[in-house]
Scaffold this active site. Structure first.
Site, mmCIF file in Angstrom:
data_model
loop_
_atom_site.group_PDB
_atom_site.id
_atom_site.type_symbol
_atom_site.label_atom_id
_atom_site.label_comp_id
_atom_site.label_asym_id
_atom_site.label_seq_id
_atom_site.Cartn_x
_atom_site.Cartn_y
_atom_site.Cartn_z
ATOM 1 N N ASP A 21 -10.458 -0.313 17.147
ATOM 2 C CA ASP A 21 -10.513 -0.410 15.693
ATOM 3 C C ASP A 21 -10.900 0.938 15.071
ATOM 4 O O ASP A 21 -11.748 1.659 15.613
ATOM 5 C CB ASP A 21 -11.587 -1.464 15.331
ATOM 6 N N GLU A 80 -5.805 1.749 16.696
ATOM 7 C CA GLU A 80 -5.577 1.593 15.261
ATOM 8 C C GLU A 80 -5.790 2.977 14.660
ATOM 9 O O GLU A 80 -6.890 3.325 14.219
ATOM 10 C CB GLU A 80 -6.543 0.572 14.628
HETATM 11 C C1 NOJ Z 1 -9.524 -2.426 10.672
HETATM 12 C C2 NOJ Z 1 -9.459 -3.912 10.823
HETATM 13 O O1 NOJ Z 1 -8.136 -4.292 11.126
HETATM 14 C C3 NOJ Z 1 -9.949 -4.503 9.519
HETATM 15 O O2 NOJ Z 1 -9.733 -5.893 9.478
HETATM 16 C C4 NOJ Z 1 -11.406 -4.151 9.372
HETATM 17 O O3 NOJ Z 1 -11.871 -4.615 8.118
HETATM 18 C C5 NOJ Z 1 -11.642 -2.643 9.454
HETATM 19 N N1 NOJ Z 1 -10.906 -2.030 10.518
HETATM 20 C C6 NOJ Z 1 -13.093 -2.321 9.668
HETATM 21 O O4 NOJ Z 1 -13.504 -2.692 10.952
#
Ligand code: NOJ
Ligand code: CA
Length: 600
Positions: free
Chosen positions: A248, A321
């Protein structure tokens, strides 16, 4: 004009070769109901299983409830593994299932070594692992390393005093102009949405940094103890058999140690950029994509890939991500030959064009392959943070448009990520009243400018019963009214449904050598209505794909470009009602129609 992208894939896995030997021509009319072993194209030990993988994002809270509390759970996922296997997915990525106060539904973790009791227990998790393994479906966990929940014991300890051993696990700084009676101002201008990313802590009279909500304090990755703690966490789940992780918010891991102000972001005319609410947007040069984040991912790549678990063999997978602004920035996240980082950083450049514009898709698809050398792209069109694929719809041809998008996703080569419910065409259904919003992090604070992310997180629609087969209780988010028609059970009986299209496409992706391993050549590149390309690999028949991006019927002629062999073409897959062209001279496409054919 013909543009070639060269993609040299490393050798096919043994099982893919086997699948290719069994390869048979498929046309929509001929596609049988998927056999129970679809998805087994990649054996449990396949080294490169992820290079042509279909990865399915499960939002556990909304997938399937089994105990009637209205919240999806691990047992629910287990009960739907047969469905996932029949769809042909190679892996499921679970968004965070760890204990969490749910300010950001799991992206605020309070214990990385357990399962949120709402979702089940560690024993349920182990059962999920073994049931998924039996079906050759791998499990990818979400790993949130940038921040924890403010209720994580590390942070609770950290904020107790300036000399607590956990103080240095988070990013604490002195404010400006702080006096004995005044909290002064935050250390710098970092923030967004008109708020500071620094929160004053009265007890210890310092500010802590939070890239996301106040309930998600950033960890201090300059502290080696933090890295070691995460290696232990990664190992804990690898031991239980997970095939890898989706990391993430990885670009946010490190902050520039100077902690200097960010400059105002400017548009190409030099004017300051403002957000939807009129707040100035800042550059992100001091807190995004810093070199130290790449070094950490290199180390984690080696650690995860070197982790030995004989009970669950096969190579691991690191998905990032990465949220980069360009494909060149994305390319950096693959790392170097001596220090690989992510196997599959997410390409959102193609999927989030958000407009059916042929030339932009053509360019971004070319870039997606050509900018990353010999690496494998991971195309992402949809997830739990953005409106669903109906965002591309015109209200009249929505299913046909989603067929067209799915074709771009699955017939472009590389690995693909899909979001639960895409395969049936679930509609984004946001709340209409502020008091109904559950997504506190993404919604309420910014209401009504932003209505949050509840709309793309509604329960999976399994059948046409009142709660769509998701729960016998009261669902945590309302089931959209569209579930009476858009659901798995109904679509399973309709050979022209979107679900049938996804199944056929995935099956083709997994079995056709040119789609699986080939390189793409863009065709008919001056055509602004139809996106056409071919997939070619030595020793296999060339595949051509044409996707009509308009609501008007279109006819294309690809013969001159594909060459003399292209006298005839055999249909592999076509939109319902589409015709079978005898040759590439004349491919007729209905509104948003698709044709996939093979040159014999
Ligand atoms: C990306 C995640 O996909 C999202 O849902 C989240 O709010 C943020 N990162 C923070 O962790
Ligand atoms: Ca439940």
């Amino acid at each position: 004009m013909r543009k070639r992208v060269s993609l040299t894939r490393s050798a096919a896995t043994g099982t893919l070769v086997l699948a290719l030997c069994l390869f048979a021509t498929i046309s929509l009319a001929q596609v049988p109901k998927p056999a129970a072993n679809v998805g087994q194209g990649n054996s449990a030990s396949g080294r490169d299983w992820w290079k042509n993988a279909v990865i399915y994002e499960v939002y556990p809270r909304s997938f399937q409830d089994t105990n009637g509390d209205g919240i999806g759970d691990l047992n629910g996922i287990i009960s739907r593994l047969d469905y996932l296997q029949s769809l042909g997915v190679d892996a499921i990525w679970l968004t965070p299932i760890y204990p969490s106060p749910n300010y950001d539904f799991g992206y605020d973790v309070s214990d990385y070594l357990n399962v949120n009791p709402e979702y089940g227990t560690l024993a349920d998790f182990d059962r999920l692992m073994s049931e998924a393994n039996k079906r050759h479906i791998r499990v990818i966990m979400d790993m949130v390393m940038n921040h924890t929940s403010s209720e994580h014991p590390w942070f609770i300890a950290s904020r107790t005093s300036r000399d607590n051993p956990y103080r240095n696990w988070y990013v604490w700084r002195d404010g400006k102009g702080v006096t004995a009676t005044d909290k002064g101002r935050p250390p710098n201008n970092w923030g967004g949405f008109g708020r500071s990313a620094w929160e004053w802590d009265e007890k210890t009279r310092q500010y802590f940094y939070h890239r996301y909500s106040v309930q998600q304090p950033d960890l201090n990755w300059n502290n080696p103890a933090v890295k070691q703690a995460f290696k232990n966490i990664l190992g804990f789940w690898l031991k239980r058999g997970v095939a890898g992780y989706r990391f993430d918010a990885i670009g946010d891991l490190f902050e520039d140690p100077s902690f200097q102000d960010e400059a105002l972001a400017k548009d190409k005319d030099g004017k300051p950029i403002v957000d939807a609410r009129g707040n100035p947007v800042l550059e992100r040069t001091k807190r995004f994509d810093l070199p130290a984040s790449h070094a950490v991912m290199g180390e984690i790549h080696a650690y995860v890939h070197g982790f030995d678990n004989a009970a669950f063999p096969g190579s691991r997978l690191l998905i990032g991500e990465t949220l980069t602004r360009s494909v060149d920035e994305l390319a950096k996240w693959y790392g170097t030959p001596t220090q690989p980082e992510f196997d599959l950083p997410m390409n959102t450049q193609v999927g989030f064009i958000n407009k059916l514009d042929v030339s932009t898709f053509r360019k971004r698809l070319l870039d997606a392959e050509s900018a990353i050398g010999n690496h494998v792209p991971l195309l992402v069109f949809d997830n739990h943070d953005r409106p669903r694929l109906d965002r591309y719809g015109d209200g009249v041809h929505d299913v046909a448009i989603q067929r067209a998008l799915a074709t771009v996703l699955f017939a472009s080569g590389g690995a693909t990520l899909m979001y639960y419910g895409d395969e049936i065409g679930m509609k984004t259904t946001p709340p209409t009243r502020r008091e109904d919003v559950k997504d506190r992090m993404g919604g309420v604070a910014n209401w009504p400018a932003i209505r949050g992310r509840d709309g793309e997180r509604t329960p999976m629609q399994w059948d046409s019963s009142s709660n769509a087969g998701f729960t016998t209780g009261s669902p945590w988010l309302p089931v959209p009214p569209s579930a009476s028609e858009i659901n798995v059970k109904t679509e399973e009986h309709d050979p022209d449904s979107l679900l049938a299209w996804y199944r056929s496409l995935i099956k083709l992706k997994k079995s056709n050598p040119a789609l699986a391993l080939g390189s793409s050549v863009m065709l008919d590149t001056s055509n602004n209505n139809v996106l056409s390309w071919s997939r070619q690999t030595p020793g296999a028949q060339t595949v051509v794909v044409s996707v009509n991006f308009t609501s008007a019927p279109q006819t294309v002629n690809l013969r001159d470009e594909v060459g003399p062999r292209a006298g005839s073409v055999r249909t592999l897959l076509k939109s319902p009602g589409g015709s079978d062209p005898a040759s590439l001279d004349r491919i007729e496409l209905g509104p948003f129609g698709v044709f996939i054919g093979e040159i014999p």
